[in-house]
Design a protein around this motif. Structure first.
Motif, mmCIF file in Angstrom:
data_model
loop_
_atom_site.group_PDB
_atom_site.id
_atom_site.type_symbol
_atom_site.label_atom_id
_atom_site.label_comp_id
_atom_site.label_asym_id
_atom_site.label_seq_id
_atom_site.Cartn_x
_atom_site.Cartn_y
_atom_site.Cartn_z
ATOM 1 N N LYS A 1 -3.108 61.249 77.331
ATOM 2 C CA LYS A 1 -2.340 60.006 77.219
ATOM 3 C C LYS A 1 -1.011 60.087 77.972
ATOM 4 C CE LYS A 1 -0.446 60.741 72.535
ATOM 5 N NZ LYS A 1 0.217 61.936 72.972
ATOM 6 N N ASP A 2 -0.500 61.298 78.219
ATOM 7 C CA ASP A 2 0.774 61.428 78.949
ATOM 8 C C ASP A 2 0.584 61.492 80.460
ATOM 9 O OD1 ASP A 2 1.873 61.717 76.458
ATOM 10 O OD2 ASP A 2 1.650 63.910 76.477
ATOM 11 N N ASP A 3 -0.651 61.491 80.914
ATOM 12 C CA ASP A 3 -0.891 61.617 82.356
ATOM 13 C C ASP A 3 -0.516 60.345 83.108
ATOM 14 O OD1 ASP A 3 -1.801 64.226 82.466
ATOM 15 O OD2 ASP A 3 -3.870 63.673 82.005
ATOM 16 N N THR A 4 -0.248 60.517 84.407
ATOM 17 C CA THR A 4 -0.004 59.359 85.282
ATOM 18 C C THR A 4 -1.111 59.380 86.341
ATOM 19 O OG1 THR A 4 1.516 60.802 86.459
ATOM 20 C CG2 THR A 4 2.494 59.163 84.998
ATOM 21 N N PRO A 5 -2.226 58.685 86.065
ATOM 22 C CA PRO A 5 -3.362 58.765 86.979
ATOM 23 C C PRO A 5 -3.304 57.753 88.118
ATOM 24 C CG PRO A 5 -3.992 57.711 84.905
ATOM 25 C CD PRO A 5 -2.508 57.914 84.853
ATOM 26 N N VAL A 6 -3.966 58.080 89.219
ATOM 27 C CA VAL A 6 -4.147 57.129 90.314
ATOM 28 C C VAL A 6 -5.631 57.189 90.705
ATOM 29 C CG1 VAL A 6 -3.492 58.780 92.154
ATOM 30 C CG2 VAL A 6 -3.220 56.337 92.553
ATOM 31 N N VAL A 7 -6.212 56.032 91.001
ATOM 32 C CA VAL A 7 -7.643 55.979 91.311
ATOM 33 C C VAL A 7 -7.836 55.859 92.818
ATOM 34 C CG1 VAL A 7 -9.802 54.730 90.900
ATOM 35 C CG2 VAL A 7 -8.066 54.797 89.109
ATOM 36 N N ALA A 8 -8.708 56.703 93.374
ATOM 37 C CA ALA A 8 -9.082 56.594 94.788
ATOM 38 C C ALA A 8 -10.109 55.476 94.892
ATOM 39 C CB ALA A 8 -9.681 57.913 95.267
ATOM 40 N N VAL A 9 -9.721 54.364 95.506
ATOM 41 C CA VAL A 9 -10.621 53.214 95.543
ATOM 42 C C VAL A 9 -11.140 52.985 96.958
ATOM 43 C CG1 VAL A 9 -9.934 51.928 93.486
ATOM 44 C CG2 VAL A 9 -8.550 51.736 95.530
ATOM 45 N N SER A 10 -12.458 52.792 97.046
ATOM 46 C CA SER A 10 -13.078 52.565 98.357
ATOM 47 C C SER A 10 -13.438 51.093 98.539
ATOM 48 C CB SER A 10 -14.352 53.404 98.463
ATOM 49 O OG SER A 10 -15.280 52.974 97.472
ATOM 50 N N GLY A 11 -13.421 50.326 97.438
ATOM 51 C CA GLY A 11 -13.885 48.929 97.506
ATOM 52 C C GLY A 11 -15.314 48.797 97.003
ATOM 53 N N GLY A 12 -15.965 49.948 96.746
ATOM 54 C CA GLY A 12 -17.339 49.937 96.222
ATOM 55 C C GLY A 12 -17.368 49.745 94.710
ATOM 56 N N LYS A 13 -18.580 49.615 94.166
ATOM 57 C CA LYS A 13 -18.730 49.290 92.736
ATOM 58 C C LYS A 13 -18.186 50.380 91.814
ATOM 59 C CE LYS A 13 -23.360 51.220 92.524
ATOM 60 N NZ LYS A 13 -23.005 52.162 93.607
ATOM 61 N N ASP A 14 -18.377 51.651 92.201
ATOM 62 C CA ASP A 14 -18.003 52.744 91.296
ATOM 63 C C ASP A 14 -16.488 52.848 91.133
ATOM 64 O OD1 ASP A 14 -20.764 53.691 91.047
ATOM 65 O OD2 ASP A 14 -20.519 54.225 93.153
ATOM 66 N N SER A 15 -15.790 52.908 92.275
ATOM 67 C CA SER A 15 -14.343 53.116 92.157
ATOM 68 C C SER A 15 -13.653 51.879 91.589
ATOM 69 C CB SER A 15 -13.734 53.544 93.491
ATOM 70 O OG SER A 15 -14.054 52.648 94.519
ATOM 71 N N LEU A 16 -14.104 50.663 91.964
ATOM 72 C CA LEU A 16 -13.459 49.476 91.383
ATOM 73 C C LEU A 16 -13.763 49.389 89.889
ATOM 74 C CD1 LEU A 16 -13.738 46.661 94.103
ATOM 75 C CD2 LEU A 16 -11.893 48.288 93.688
ATOM 76 N N SER A 17 -14.978 49.788 89.494
ATOM 77 C CA SER A 17 -15.320 49.734 88.068
ATOM 78 C C SER A 17 -14.521 50.765 87.270
ATOM 79 C CB SER A 17 -16.813 49.977 87.842
ATOM 80 O OG SER A 17 -17.555 48.932 88.422
ATOM 81 N N VAL A 18 -14.396 51.980 87.783
ATOM 82 C CA VAL A 18 -13.662 52.990 87.007
ATOM 83 C C VAL A 18 -12.189 52.587 86.892
ATOM 84 C CG1 VAL A 18 -13.063 54.705 88.805
ATOM 85 C CG2 VAL A 18 -13.499 55.452 86.496
ATOM 86 N N TRP A 19 -11.672 51.954 87.923
ATOM 87 C CA TRP A 19 -10.282 51.462 87.903
ATOM 88 C C TRP A 19 -10.122 50.438 86.769
ATOM 89 C CZ3 TRP A 19 -7.634 48.614 92.643
ATOM 90 C CH2 TRP A 19 -6.254 48.759 92.541
ATOM 91 N N HIS A 20 -11.050 49.526 86.741
ATOM 92 C CA HIS A 20 -11.103 48.475 85.742
ATOM 93 C C HIS A 20 -11.209 49.078 84.320
ATOM 94 C CE1 HIS A 20 -12.257 44.234 85.100
ATOM 95 N NE2 HIS A 20 -13.012 44.691 84.130
ATOM 96 N N ILE A 21 -12.151 50.002 84.147
ATOM 97 C CA ILE A 21 -12.407 50.592 82.821
ATOM 98 C C ILE A 21 -11.173 51.347 82.318
ATOM 99 C CG2 ILE A 21 -13.784 52.322 81.552
ATOM 100 C CD1 ILE A 21 -16.147 51.613 83.451
ATOM 101 N N LEU A 22 -10.573 52.145 83.203
ATOM 102 C CA LEU A 22 -9.415 52.940 82.764
ATOM 103 C C LEU A 22 -8.284 52.036 82.321
ATOM 104 C CD1 LEU A 22 -9.354 55.813 85.391
ATOM 105 C CD2 LEU A 22 -10.164 55.865 83.050
ATOM 106 N N ASN A 23 -8.052 50.991 83.088
ATOM 107 C CA ASN A 23 -6.971 50.081 82.701
ATOM 108 C C ASN A 23 -7.295 49.365 81.395
ATOM 109 O OD1 ASN A 23 -4.585 50.054 84.666
ATOM 110 N ND2 ASN A 23 -6.350 50.181 86.014
ATOM 111 N N ARG A 24 -8.567 49.019 81.189
ATOM 112 C CA ARG A 24 -8.963 48.403 79.910
ATOM 113 C C ARG A 24 -8.770 49.369 78.746
ATOM 114 N NH1 ARG A 24 -13.016 44.058 79.396
ATOM 115 N NH2 ARG A 24 -14.205 45.231 77.884
ATOM 116 N N GLN A 25 -8.921 50.671 79.039
ATOM 117 C CA GLN A 25 -8.811 51.664 77.967
ATOM 118 C C GLN A 25 -7.393 52.199 77.798
ATOM 119 O OE1 GLN A 25 -11.995 54.461 78.839
ATOM 120 N NE2 GLN A 25 -13.527 53.095 77.949
ATOM 121 N N GLY A 26 -6.438 51.547 78.464
ATOM 122 C CA GLY A 26 -5.033 51.902 78.246
ATOM 123 C C GLY A 26 -4.514 53.028 79.126
ATOM 124 N N HIS A 27 -5.321 53.516 80.093
ATOM 125 C CA HIS A 27 -4.797 54.502 81.046
ATOM 126 C C HIS A 27 -4.274 53.721 82.240
ATOM 127 C CE1 HIS A 27 -6.711 57.818 78.929
ATOM 128 N NE2 HIS A 27 -7.845 57.138 78.934
#
Ligand code: AMP
Ligand code: FES
Ligand code: ZN
Length: 306
Positions: free
Chosen positions: A46-72
């Motif tokens: 919970k103390d981490d400061t994450p950044v997502v490597a996004v390519s524009g594809g389904k996987d990276s955009l989805s994980v970005w979305h999910i993490l933000n929904r889960q409070g990261h």
């Protein structure tokens, strides 16, 4: 076919789990798998400061979305490879997602620094595009972490990516990579960020369904230089095994994880680039050599959107 949870008509059958789910319960199921993976393998705190490597594809955009929904709360980083319409469209989708998530995205435009796209860089250095591209992406993603104070880099590698890579490493007994397929790769303080893969246990098909149901606007095309990659052949072979024996890919990866016990050690006896501090073998890292080759100073700039 009915949803195993609510009894409404099912939208997706998941043979690997011997179940079928409606759209809402599938979204819950997949997001739960991601949060369980994060907890079980200690990927993000919970103390981490994450950044997502996004390519524009389904996987990276989805994980970005999910993490933000889960409070990261996570920002993004995109490496624009300068591959015409493909790169432009990817960037558009990424900017749109950043806006929806109210996050920042750091963009490195290869053409702005090198004055040429990845195909021309590859030709000039006699590499195949994917090899030059992989090296530049790894460097730039790490640079964002170090310079902008993110301590975890998240990628959208999914179960199919990992199973295909493992199969390739096994077939050719690439020992130097064989034991390096864990969902967590430790970093080196001040030089190399920790890297994690929260979609390690989510298949390509599940991620496509998740993106579709969640209305994530992603780029369908694959990079034109990756179309003949061996990994696509391995994915096809693994999918035909999966078709006959559902759950094969999960077993393959989970069995492997048990063997390596989850975490990969950071490489030891490593030196740091005399020019930029990036871990390397020898005096200068490959990125600094590439910059030297084109007589470009050691300056990596990002555009920031959002
Ligand atoms: P790939 O190797 O294309 O399957 O991509 C694997 C993961 O690497 C993606 O899910 C992203 O997290 C990341 N990635 C790939 N391409 C880029 C890019 N151009 N910029 C930033 N991250 C990327
Ligand atoms: Fe690397 Fe296409 S050249 S993703
Ligand atoms: Zn360097």
């Amino acid at each position: 076919m009915k949803c195993r949870v609510c009894g409404q008509p099912a939208s997706i059958s998941l043979r690997a789990y011997n179940t079928a789910l409606c759209a809402d319960d599938f979204v819950f199921f997949l997001e739960r798998r991601v949060s369980d993976t994060i907890k079980k393998y200690h990927l993000i705190d919970k103390d981490d400061t994450p950044v997502v490597a996004v390519s524009g594809g389904k996987d990276s955009l989805s994980v970005w979305h999910i993490l933000n929904r889960q409070g990261h709360k996570a920002d993004g980083v995109y490496v624009d490879l300068g591959i015409g319409e493909y790169s432009r469209e990817s960037l558009e989708k990424i900017k749109k997602t950043a806006e929806t998530l109210q996050c920042k995205v750091f963009v490195f435009h290869i053409r702005n620094t090198f004055g040429r796209g990845i195909d021309e860089i590859a030709k000039a250095t006699r590499r195949v595009p994917c090899s030059a591209c992989g090296m530049i992406k790894r460097y730039v993603m790490n640079k964002v972490c170090i310079d902008k104070n993110y301590n975890v880099l998240i990628t959208g590698h999914n179960l199919d990516d990992e199973a295909a890579a493992l199969m390739g490493n096994l077939l050719y007994w690439k020992e130097e990579y064989l034991w390096k397929k864990s969902p967590l790769l430790e970093g080196h303080e001040g030089h190399l960020s920790r890297k994690v893969k929260p979609l390690f246990l989510c298949s390509e098909r599940e991620m496509a369904a998740y993106a579709l149901i969640s209305g994530i606007d992603y780029i369908y095309e694959e990079c034109p230089f990756s179309l003949h990659a061996k990994s696509l052949t391995y994915k096809r072979i693994l999918n035909s095994l999966e078709e006959n024996s559902p759950g094969t890919k999960l077993q393959f990866i989970k069995g492997y994880l048990k063997m390596i016990k989850g975490t990969e050690e950071a490489p030891k006896n490593i030196t740091y680039c005399s020019s930029c501090g990036y871990p390397c073998y020898g005096d200068k890292c490959n990125m600094c050599r590439l910059l030297d080759r084109f007589h470009i100073g050691n300056k990596i700039d990002f555009d920031v959107y959002g």
